[in-house]
Motif scaffolding. Structure first.
Motif, mmCIF file in Angstrom:
data_model
loop_
_atom_site.group_PDB
_atom_site.id
_atom_site.type_symbol
_atom_site.label_atom_id
_atom_site.label_comp_id
_atom_site.label_asym_id
_atom_site.label_seq_id
_atom_site.Cartn_x
_atom_site.Cartn_y
_atom_site.Cartn_z
ATOM 1 N N CYS A 52 0.928 -1.279 0.033
ATOM 2 C CA CYS A 52 -0.019 -0.076 0.121
ATOM 3 C C CYS A 52 0.693 1.490 -0.097
ATOM 4 C CB CYS A 52 -0.714 -0.001 1.235
ATOM 5 S SG CYS A 52 -2.248 -1.329 0.987
ATOM 6 N N GLU A 53 1.949 1.252 0.967
ATOM 7 C CA GLU A 53 2.864 2.375 0.645
ATOM 8 C C GLU A 53 3.622 2.737 -0.302
ATOM 9 O OE1 GLU A 53 5.789 1.588 4.064
ATOM 10 O OE2 GLU A 53 4.112 1.875 5.759
ATOM 11 N N PHE A 54 3.990 1.578 -1.415
ATOM 12 C CA PHE A 54 4.359 1.605 -2.638
ATOM 13 C C PHE A 54 3.561 2.165 -3.572
ATOM 14 C CE2 PHE A 54 4.866 -0.270 -6.887
ATOM 15 C CZ PHE A 54 6.243 0.296 -7.135
ATOM 16 N N PHE A 55 2.145 2.071 -3.711
ATOM 17 C CA PHE A 55 1.185 2.439 -4.498
ATOM 18 C C PHE A 55 0.452 3.914 -4.121
ATOM 19 C CE2 PHE A 55 1.223 -1.979 -5.951
ATOM 20 C CZ PHE A 55 1.527 -1.760 -7.255
ATOM 21 N N GLY A 56 0.734 4.209 -2.603
ATOM 22 C CA GLY A 56 -0.035 5.256 -2.122
ATOM 23 C C GLY A 56 -1.288 5.101 -1.948
ATOM 24 N N VAL A 57 -1.846 4.003 -1.292
ATOM 25 C CA VAL A 57 -3.078 3.787 -1.135
ATOM 26 C C VAL A 57 -3.295 3.215 0.322
ATOM 27 C CG1 VAL A 57 -4.148 3.528 -3.242
ATOM 28 C CG2 VAL A 57 -3.021 1.339 -2.116
ATOM 29 N N GLU A 58 -4.400 3.255 1.093
ATOM 30 C CA GLU A 58 -4.485 2.779 2.346
ATOM 31 C C GLU A 58 -4.927 1.186 2.246
ATOM 32 O OE1 GLU A 58 -3.864 4.559 4.944
ATOM 33 O OE2 GLU A 58 -3.396 6.112 3.784
ATOM 34 N N PRO A 59 -4.499 0.377 3.531
ATOM 35 C CA PRO A 59 -4.941 -0.724 3.223
ATOM 36 C C PRO A 59 -6.520 -1.259 3.451
ATOM 37 C CG PRO A 59 -3.356 -0.497 4.919
ATOM 38 C CD PRO A 59 -3.635 0.928 4.570
ATOM 39 N N ASP A 60 -7.432 -0.326 4.071
ATOM 40 C CA ASP A 60 -8.657 -0.305 3.874
ATOM 41 C C ASP A 60 -9.395 -0.124 2.583
ATOM 42 O OD1 ASP A 60 -7.969 2.330 4.215
ATOM 43 O OD2 ASP A 60 -9.986 2.634 5.182
ATOM 44 N N GLU A 61 -8.564 0.855 1.807
ATOM 45 C CA GLU A 61 -9.059 0.903 0.492
ATOM 46 C C GLU A 61 -8.948 -0.153 -0.464
ATOM 47 O OE1 GLU A 61 -8.400 5.649 0.360
ATOM 48 O OE2 GLU A 61 -6.700 4.738 -0.283
ATOM 49 N N MET A 62 -7.740 -0.893 -0.090
ATOM 50 C CA MET A 62 -7.593 -2.119 -1.133
ATOM 51 C C MET A 62 -8.832 -3.204 -1.212
ATOM 52 S SD MET A 62 -4.807 -1.812 -2.925
ATOM 53 C CE MET A 62 -4.388 -3.543 -3.343
ATOM 54 N N MET A 63 -9.597 -3.195 0.247
ATOM 55 C CA MET A 63 -10.591 -4.014 0.533
ATOM 56 C C MET A 63 -12.073 -3.373 -0.204
ATOM 57 S SD MET A 63 -8.933 -6.209 1.779
ATOM 58 C CE MET A 63 -7.440 -6.614 2.864
ATOM 59 N N LEU A 64 -11.978 -2.301 -0.716
ATOM 60 C CA LEU A 64 -13.281 -1.929 -1.496
ATOM 61 C C LEU A 64 -13.612 -2.824 -2.785
ATOM 62 C CD1 LEU A 64 -12.291 2.044 -1.618
ATOM 63 C CD2 LEU A 64 -13.926 0.820 -0.153
ATOM 64 N N SER A 65 -14.754 -3.063 -2.864
ATOM 65 C CA SER A 65 -15.373 -3.405 -4.336
ATOM 66 C C SER A 65 -14.370 -2.747 -5.094
ATOM 67 C CB SER A 65 -16.581 -3.205 -4.587
ATOM 68 O OG SER A 65 -17.189 -2.038 -4.935
ATOM 69 N N HIS A 66 -14.285 -3.544 -6.461
ATOM 70 C CA HIS A 66 -13.447 -3.088 -7.585
ATOM 71 C C HIS A 66 -14.118 -1.897 -8.478
ATOM 72 C CE1 HIS A 66 -10.208 -3.520 -10.449
ATOM 73 N NE2 HIS A 66 -10.925 -3.472 -11.614
ATOM 74 N N GLU A 67 -15.438 -1.830 -8.372
ATOM 75 C CA GLU A 67 -15.978 -0.651 -8.897
ATOM 76 C C GLU A 67 -15.745 0.642 -8.205
ATOM 77 O OE1 GLU A 67 -17.594 -3.637 -8.121
ATOM 78 O OE2 GLU A 67 -17.927 -4.344 -10.266
ATOM 79 N N GLN A 68 -15.736 0.454 -6.853
ATOM 80 C CA GLN A 68 -15.571 1.498 -6.090
ATOM 81 C C GLN A 68 -14.081 1.820 -5.803
ATOM 82 O OE1 GLN A 68 -17.218 -0.297 -2.333
ATOM 83 N NE2 GLN A 68 -18.441 1.611 -2.016
ATOM 84 N N PHE A 69 -13.209 1.050 -6.284
ATOM 85 C CA PHE A 69 -11.985 1.300 -6.209
ATOM 86 C C PHE A 69 -11.385 2.023 -7.563
ATOM 87 C CE2 PHE A 69 -7.194 0.220 -6.622
ATOM 88 C CZ PHE A 69 -6.667 0.451 -5.205
ATOM 89 N N VAL A 70 -11.950 1.632 -8.683
ATOM 90 C CA VAL A 70 -11.777 2.403 -9.760
ATOM 91 C C VAL A 70 -12.010 3.713 -9.925
ATOM 92 C CG1 VAL A 70 -12.560 2.389 -12.374
ATOM 93 C CG2 VAL A 70 -12.060 0.221 -11.287
ATOM 94 N N LYS A 71 -13.222 4.188 -9.207
ATOM 95 C CA LYS A 71 -13.531 5.187 -9.121
ATOM 96 C C LYS A 71 -12.785 6.124 -8.188
ATOM 97 C CE LYS A 71 -18.541 4.252 -9.545
ATOM 98 N NZ LYS A 71 -19.897 4.584 -9.003
ATOM 99 N N LEU A 72 -12.092 5.471 -7.008
ATOM 100 C CA LEU A 72 -11.204 6.311 -6.064
ATOM 101 C C LEU A 72 -9.999 6.678 -6.952
ATOM 102 C CD1 LEU A 72 -10.365 6.718 -3.076
ATOM 103 C CD2 LEU A 72 -9.429 4.521 -3.196
ATOM 104 N N VAL A 73 -9.443 5.600 -7.735
ATOM 105 C CA VAL A 73 -8.119 5.771 -8.387
ATOM 106 C C VAL A 73 -8.301 6.936 -9.626
ATOM 107 C CG1 VAL A 73 -6.869 4.826 -10.237
ATOM 108 C CG2 VAL A 73 -7.378 3.358 -8.198
ATOM 109 N N GLN A 74 -9.616 6.847 -10.172
ATOM 110 C CA GLN A 74 -9.992 8.072 -11.072
ATOM 111 C C GLN A 74 -9.834 9.465 -10.731
ATOM 112 O OE1 GLN A 74 -13.516 6.626 -12.690
ATOM 113 N NE2 GLN A 74 -12.840 5.149 -14.238
#
Length: 271
Positions: A52-74
């Motif tokens: 998570c530190e390497f990609f700059g995201v939080e551990p709990d964000e990695m557990m989001l549904s893929h659809e939610q995570f895509v929106k987060l990354v966008q």
């Protein structure tokens, strides 16, 4: 939760040159990292924090549904290496498309016979061999044609390379002719709504191989052969067939027949 993590990790890796590059930068064994990507196991808490530190995201964000995570990354771009930042506009656009188009597409990996009425030899059914495979979070395919229209001793082989996306319950395949670079084709298929893939139907758009190079659209069927086949034997079965040939199933012949129903305003695929 494990599958959410795996799908989101695949997306993050797509921003880099390859999975091997990510493993090298993270100093994580490639075989072990593949298990994270495939969803067969979860990394330890310490490894999760490192990823998570390497990609700059939080551990709990990695557990989001893929659809939610895509929106987060966008809305919040992930941390990228200098190499990733130097990607061309075309590569960046492809990576963005890949964010949505790879979820569930691995189900369709394997070999297929493709059937459609030949654009170069009107009135003949063409059977080609298609191989779909996933590598480093992206899905590619190769389509091999074998033509012998004049019954000469040596057949002509055409090879097309392209990529596959699964977008909103439709499979999109785009390729180019890899030897002469004079043709591109697009195929759109209905996906299989069963656990087992057997046949896929849709439309294929390309140009005829004759001198006029007229744009053409035909119905197409993909017949699943399996993930491991005798490729040489399969290619030998490819080529041009008479529409009444017993070597082509009647169901396939009906599915690729290019007729238009009365009242139709468009040339439509058959489900």
């Amino acid at each position: 939760m494990v599958q959410h993590f795996a799908d989101n990790l695949q997306l993050l890796c797509s921003y880099y040159k390859s999975v091997a590059d990510v493993c090298r930068r993270l100093n994580i064994n490639r075989a072990q990292f593949n298990r994270y990507l495939n969803g067969t196991t979860m990394p330890s808490n310490s490894t999760q924090r490192r990823i998570c530190e390497f990609f700059g995201v939080e551990p709990d964000e990695m557990m989001l549904s893929h659809e939610q995570f895509v929106k987060l990354v966008q809305v919040r771009p992930i941390r990228q290496s200098e190499e990733a930042k130097s990607l061309t506009p075309e590569q960046l656009q492809f990576n963005r498309l890949n964010q949505s188009g790879q979820l569930g597409v691995a189900k369709y990996n394997g070999y297929y016979f493709e059937y459609y009425y030949s654009m170069a030899c009107p009135g003949k059914i063409l059977r080609t061999l298609v191989h779909i495979e996933s590598q480093d979070g992206k899905t590619y395919y190769q389509r091999t044609e074998r033509l012998n229209p004049r019954n000469v001793k040596k057949s002509f082989h055409g090879v097309y390379n392209g990529f596959v996306q699964l977008l909103s319950d439709r499979l999109f395949l785009i390729d180019y002719e890899s030897q002469t670079h004079v043709e591109m084709t697009q195929t759109i298929l209905y996906p299989s709504f069963r656990n087992r893939v057997e046949r896929l139907t849709g439309l294929r758009l390309g140009v005829s191989g004759s001198g006029e190079r007229a744009p053409c659209c035909v119905r197409v069927v993909y017949e699943y052969l399996g993930k491991n086949i005798n490729k040489k034997h399969a290619v030998a079965q490819c080529g041009l067939y008479d529409p009444k040939s017993d070597e082509i199933d009647e169901d396939i012949r009906q599915s690729i027949h290019n007729d238009i129903n009365e009242g139709d305003w468009h040339f439509r695929a058959r489900f």
